[in-house]
Each structure stands twice: as C-alpha cells, then as structure tokens.
Design a protein around this motif. Structure first.
Motif, mmCIF file in Angstrom:
data_model
loop_
_atom_site.group_PDB
_atom_site.id
_atom_site.type_symbol
_atom_site.label_atom_id
_atom_site.label_comp_id
_atom_site.label_asym_id
_atom_site.label_seq_id
_atom_site.Cartn_x
_atom_site.Cartn_y
_atom_site.Cartn_z
ATOM 1 N N ALA A 255 1.233 -1.108 0.070
ATOM 2 C CA ALA A 255 0.509 -0.147 -0.308
ATOM 3 C C ALA A 255 1.209 1.264 0.350
ATOM 4 O O ALA A 255 0.433 2.369 -0.707
ATOM 5 C CB ALA A 255 -0.927 -0.415 1.466
ATOM 6 N N LEU A 256 2.276 0.922 1.162
ATOM 7 C CA LEU A 256 2.791 2.498 0.686
ATOM 8 C C LEU A 256 3.317 2.254 -0.640
ATOM 9 O O LEU A 256 3.300 3.920 -1.022
ATOM 10 C CB LEU A 256 4.012 2.256 1.881
ATOM 11 C CG LEU A 256 3.541 2.248 3.636
ATOM 12 C CD1 LEU A 256 4.661 1.965 4.109
ATOM 13 C CD2 LEU A 256 2.942 3.217 3.876
ATOM 14 N N GLY A 257 3.885 1.208 -1.173
ATOM 15 C CA GLY A 257 4.586 2.104 -2.767
ATOM 16 C C GLY A 257 3.798 2.954 -3.184
ATOM 17 O O GLY A 257 4.196 3.327 -4.698
ATOM 18 N N ARG A 258 2.375 1.571 -3.432
ATOM 19 C CA ARG A 258 1.207 2.642 -4.219
ATOM 20 C C ARG A 258 0.654 4.131 -4.278
ATOM 21 O O ARG A 258 0.683 4.733 -4.701
ATOM 22 C CB ARG A 258 -0.226 1.986 -4.056
ATOM 23 C CG ARG A 258 -0.095 0.649 -4.470
ATOM 24 C CD ARG A 258 -1.424 -0.006 -4.259
ATOM 25 N NE ARG A 258 -2.259 0.061 -3.610
ATOM 26 C CZ ARG A 258 -2.175 -0.701 -3.026
ATOM 27 N NH1 ARG A 258 -1.708 -1.790 -2.681
ATOM 28 N NH2 ARG A 258 -3.226 -0.446 -1.231
ATOM 29 N N ARG A 259 1.144 4.507 -3.135
ATOM 30 C CA ARG A 259 0.820 5.934 -2.219
ATOM 31 C C ARG A 259 2.056 6.873 -2.523
ATOM 32 O O ARG A 259 1.659 7.897 -2.780
ATOM 33 C CB ARG A 259 -0.001 6.393 -1.212
ATOM 34 C CG ARG A 259 -1.282 4.964 -0.531
ATOM 35 C CD ARG A 259 -1.826 6.077 -1.177
ATOM 36 N NE ARG A 259 -3.171 5.223 -0.591
ATOM 37 C CZ ARG A 259 -4.529 5.542 -0.803
ATOM 38 N NH1 ARG A 259 -4.240 6.817 -1.362
ATOM 39 N NH2 ARG A 259 -5.704 4.659 -0.895
ATOM 40 N N LEU A 260 3.172 6.284 -2.787
ATOM 41 C CA LEU A 260 4.308 7.646 -2.397
ATOM 42 C C LEU A 260 4.182 7.588 -4.416
ATOM 43 O O LEU A 260 3.785 7.077 -4.826
ATOM 44 C CB LEU A 260 5.438 6.533 -1.816
ATOM 45 C CG LEU A 260 5.971 6.233 -0.474
ATOM 46 C CD1 LEU A 260 6.694 5.463 0.108
ATOM 47 C CD2 LEU A 260 5.217 7.214 0.505
ATOM 48 N N ASP A 261 5.391 8.867 -4.093
ATOM 49 C CA ASP A 261 5.788 9.065 -5.849
ATOM 50 C C ASP A 261 7.067 8.772 -5.505
ATOM 51 O O ASP A 261 8.106 8.467 -4.827
ATOM 52 C CB ASP A 261 5.582 11.149 -5.221
ATOM 53 C CG ASP A 261 4.115 11.911 -5.260
ATOM 54 O OD1 ASP A 261 3.312 10.764 -6.126
ATOM 55 O OD2 ASP A 261 3.924 12.276 -4.355
#
Length: 537
Positions: A255-261
C-alpha cells in the motif's frame, strides 16, 4: 564478557551518553540545550571528540516529552556500540546506570536502580526509578544508559533526578525508539533483519501519515489508528509488531508503494520484491477512477464539487473544488469528468460518484461523458458511494472499514437478498447488526429510505438495487421478486472487486421489468483521495 566501552561523557561533566552505532551517541536533550555541537569522550577509549547535535524531537523545556538528542561524530570510532534489550521487556527489576558528576577526579560513578511494573508516568514516556544501597542520581547522570548489569543490554536512558537523588526518571526503549527511529536499525527485532529494516526505514524517511494512508491502514488491520503516529515508518512498526501474521506487513508495504511518489515508490516496490517476495495477486477492478465528490453546502441550495483522478492508489492530478447550484450540478460534473478522463486514457477505469444519501438513486450512468458526441457514462463502470464515508472522523466510514475487511478476507461476494416486503427500519438495522458478515446486499426493488439509511449506518459496503418500485401488491409474484431472482445468482458468481463491471453488463441486458435500471453502491474505503480544503472540517 560485557564490553562497557560504549559509556560516554558529554561536554565538561555536563552529562552522560552511550554509543548506539559507530558514529552516533544518544543523550538527553537538556544536556546540550542551546548547543549545536559539543564534545564527547570515552573513559576507556578515545579522548575528546567533536559531535554535532541532531534534534529529532521538538523538546524545548523540562517536563516536555522527547527529551533526547543524537550526537553525530565526524568519524566512526573503534568502540563496540551498546547492545539493546527487547523493547517490549517490562519493568520490574534492578538495573545499573552511571554518570559523570563534578568531582576532582572526574571519574565515572555508578548507581543501582529499581523499577516496578506500575511506575510508568506520562503515558509510558518515562518510568520512575528508585535507587538503593545508598546510591544517588546526581547532575551528570542525565543521558546515561540504564542497563542490565549481567548482560549489559540497554533498557532506557536517565532523564531526570528527583528530589535528593534517591529517585529518578528514565525514558524506556519504547519511547526512545518512537523519538529516534534510527534505533530500530539496531534493536533485536524478529520481524525483519537489521539490514532490511534499515533500508526500508531510509526509503520511508520524511514521509508522514496522510488521511489516505490512515484509510489503507484501517483496511489492512481492521481498525483506525488510536493515536497519532509521527511517520510512515512508525506505522510499519505498528503493523509488524501489533498485527503479526496474515502478511499484513507485506500488504502495508504494498500500500505504501502505491501511495508514494517518484523514486520512493519504485524503491519501496523493489525492496518488497527482494525481502518479502512478489506482491500477492490482487484482483483490483477499476484500479483507476474518476471520483466525483459532491457535498451539500451548509447554507443555500448549492454544492461543493470536486473531481479526483485516481490512478494506482493515489491522486494523479490536482483536484479543484468549485461551488455550484443544484441545477448546475449535472453539467459541471459532465464537463469535469470528461477533462479528468484524459489522464486515464489507456487504463481500465471506472467512475465513482461519492454523493449525499439523497442522490444515490440518480441515473448517473445515463449522464454524458462527452456531451458533444452524446456518449454516455455507461460506456464505463459507474458506481455510487456515500460521501459521508469520505469525511475524516465519520463513524459510517469506520463501520464500512470493518465489513470491507471481512469481504476482502473471504474473497467472495456471498450476496444477501432483500425482498420487497417492507421491514421496519429498526428491525432491518438489527438484522444487519447481528449479521455483521453481511457485506453485499441485493434488492429486488428500490430500497425505502429507512432501509437504505440502516444499511449505510451499519457499514454495508456493497449494495445493488433496481431504481424502480416493486411493481405489484402481492410480493409472492411481483416484478421485484422476479428481478431479485435474476440478479442474485449473477452477483453470487462474481468476485467483489468485479461487481462494478458486472453492473455495467447488467445495465445493457434485458432483465425483467426494467431491471437494467441499476444502481451499484460499491464503497471501497481505501480509495480515499485527500479531502478538499473546504471539506476537512
């Protein structure tokens, strides 16, 4: 045999500290208050060395939490750092500590201290200690490690002497690691090896928890965070230690990977592949979306409208909020959805209408996505959502998290039929409360307002209904019963994430008695764009 060389004097008998890595020392913030640099020396090792003061907390005065700083040495020293105890080890035992009070001989002094399980103060920020054998905690002890005298393992740090020095306060590891996240690199934790922890923590450094990440967290562990977390890394630690098993850590990192830029996003994805394996296959219908958010303004017959572009779990374009009157809503939405769709060309995407409860029955799929060419939105999957669930702090939203989690865990729809025969709202709501695994409801006809409100108030995340009335006085043979019989097996055969596409297909089919006039409420709480500024209150 314990190597004690890690004990440090800070400044000219101002206080104490301890070496945690080859070039980092911990001490209390008040020991170096107002300084940007200080000196450190090791009684059994290197002489005075210059160190820069790094302040990970906002501590300013005695009594405030976060009385800790990091001292950065210019060069690594050839001294073995301190070893740490399990941060979850409880108090209730004897420890040793040390200090450098002002004496002519300037030698180290030692003290024995005792803690008890119920001696925590300030919400666990510190533990109370009592000296024994006539020992005293004096000025010069601040910043010293509190350690097991047999193993040398550090359990905390002295922050305060109390009264005549017969009592003291220490900051335990649980608080130290919260303020100095780099400590997690060297603690004896069993959920990742030290190198992997250090790499992930570095990738996530500087990233704070957003409202969307709070939503992801709740969807994974089943409840909202109960307190403020200072960073994304703190949430990683919370998931790994508070909810072990069921690959929650892997899901949270994904989920963090999807949210970060940018590079952080790519780095976290690569880290996950190396250390946790490939992400499990996840069926995510409509991972891209145009999310229409419509919120009634408190005064006057007008609305705030925001159109978000959602791609790979994050906002793709900046969202603009405008205020429109009720008769302007449709045209304003059609124009903005068409513009937003340009960023999703080539993706599989859907349109989500997060609207007030009274708007949930609107035939949005019949609205235009291209008015000039008369192309309707039904060319794409169209769903509705309860806009109340997008608001921070909404109880409806919290309840929806719980049922959506159950739905995801079982991986199948298991739809529950709701017939046309009217139930009192209270009876219907109690039925849903008792059956908290009912996550998908299929209606034979348009639900009454009370029934719809009851379902929203109990967190039901998926509902499918025809927007037409029952069609007859005798429910044993009404059109609603026929529609329900046609819809139920179709929904039962689909994975929950595929229901938006199913609804799109059903709207094009010849179902009994106008059954193609369908509304699908499909309310994934993790698909949560940041609220417009005007809606945060």
């Amino acid at each position: 045999m314990v190597d004690w060389g890690w004990r440090v004097r800070v400044g000219d008998a101002a206080g104490s500290g301890f070496l945690v890595t080859s070039d980092r020392v911990l001490t209390a913030a008040h020991v170096v208050a107002g300084l940007d640099e200080t000196s450190v020396d090791f009684p059994d090792g290197p002489g005075k060395l210059l160190a820069r003061v790094l302040r990970p907390t906002g501590w300013e005065r005695p009594g405030e939490p976060g009385d800790v700083v990091v001292l950065a040495l210019d060069e690594p020293v050839d001294v073995a750092p301190a070893r740490f105890a399990d941060p979850g080890a409880p108090p209730g035992r004897r420890f040793g500590t040390y200090g450098f009070p002002r004496r002519r001989d300037e030698t180290i002094r030692f003290a024995s201290v005792l803690s008890e399980p119920d001696w925590g103060v300030a919400g666990g920020e510190r533990w109370a200690l009592k000296t024994f054998d006539g020992d005293r905690i004096e000025p010069g002890f601040s910043g010293a490690a509190v350690y097991d005298t047999a193993t040398g393992e550090v359990h905390g740090m002295i922050t305060d002497a109390v009264g005549d020095g017969a009592r003291a306060l220490m900051m335990p590891l649980t608080a130290l690691r919260r303020h100095v996240e780099e400590l997690d690199d060297v603690l004896p934790l069993d959920w990742l090896d030290a190198a992997a922890r250090r790499e992930l923590r570095t990738l996530l450094a500087g990233h704070a928890m957003t409202e969307a990440l709070h939503a992801e967290f709740a969807a994974i562990v089943g409840r909202r965070l109960t307190g403020d977390l200072p960073s994304v890394w703190a949430a990683v630690r919370e998931v790994a230690e508070g909810w072990p098993g069921e690959d929650r850590l892997g899901r949270w990192v994904a989920a963090l990977g999807r949210r970060l830029d940018g590079s952080a996003r790519q780095g976290v994805a690569a880290w996950r592949r190396r250390h946790l394996g490939a992400a499990p296959a996840e069926r995510e219908a409509g991972t891209a979306s145009v999310i229409v958010r419509l919120e009634r303004v408190t005064h006057g017959n007008s609305y705030e409208l925001t159109v978000h572009t959602w791609l790979d779990g994050r906002e793709e374009l900046p969202a603009e909020t405008v205020q429109v009157s009720e008769h302007e809503v449709r045209r304003a939405i059609e124009e903005r959805v068409q513009r937003a769709a340009g960023a999703l060309v080539g993706h599989d995407w859907m349109i989500e209408f997060a609207v007030p409860e009274s708007w949930l029955h609107k035939p949005f799929e019949e609205w235009h996505i291209d008015r000039v060419h008369k192309i309707k939105m039904r060319k794409y999957p169209v769903v509705v959502r309860d806009v109340e669930r997008l608001r921070p702090g909404s109880i409806r939203r919290d309840l929806a998290f719980r049922r959506w989690r159950r739905l995801g865990e079982r991986g199948r729809s298991d739809p529950q039929p709701v017939g046309c025969a009217a139930r009192a709202r209270g009876e219907f709501e109690r039925w849903l409360e008792v059956n908290d695994d009912h996550c998908v409801l299929v209606y034979g006809s348009r639900p009454a307002k009370g029934a719809l409100t009851a379902a929203l108030n109990t967190g039901v995340p998926v509902m499918l209904w025809p927007r037409v009335p029952c069609g007859g006085p005798a429910h044993e043979s009404c059109a609603g019963r026929e529609r329900l019989a046609a819809l139920l097996p179709r929904v039962e055969a689909e994975h929950p994430n595929d229901l938006p596409s199913l609804a799109q297909r059903l709207r094009l089919e010849e179902l009994p008695a106008r059954g193609h006039e369908l509304t699908l409420l499909w309310d994934d709480p993790s698909r949560l764009p940041d609220p417009p500024l005007g809606m945060e209150a």
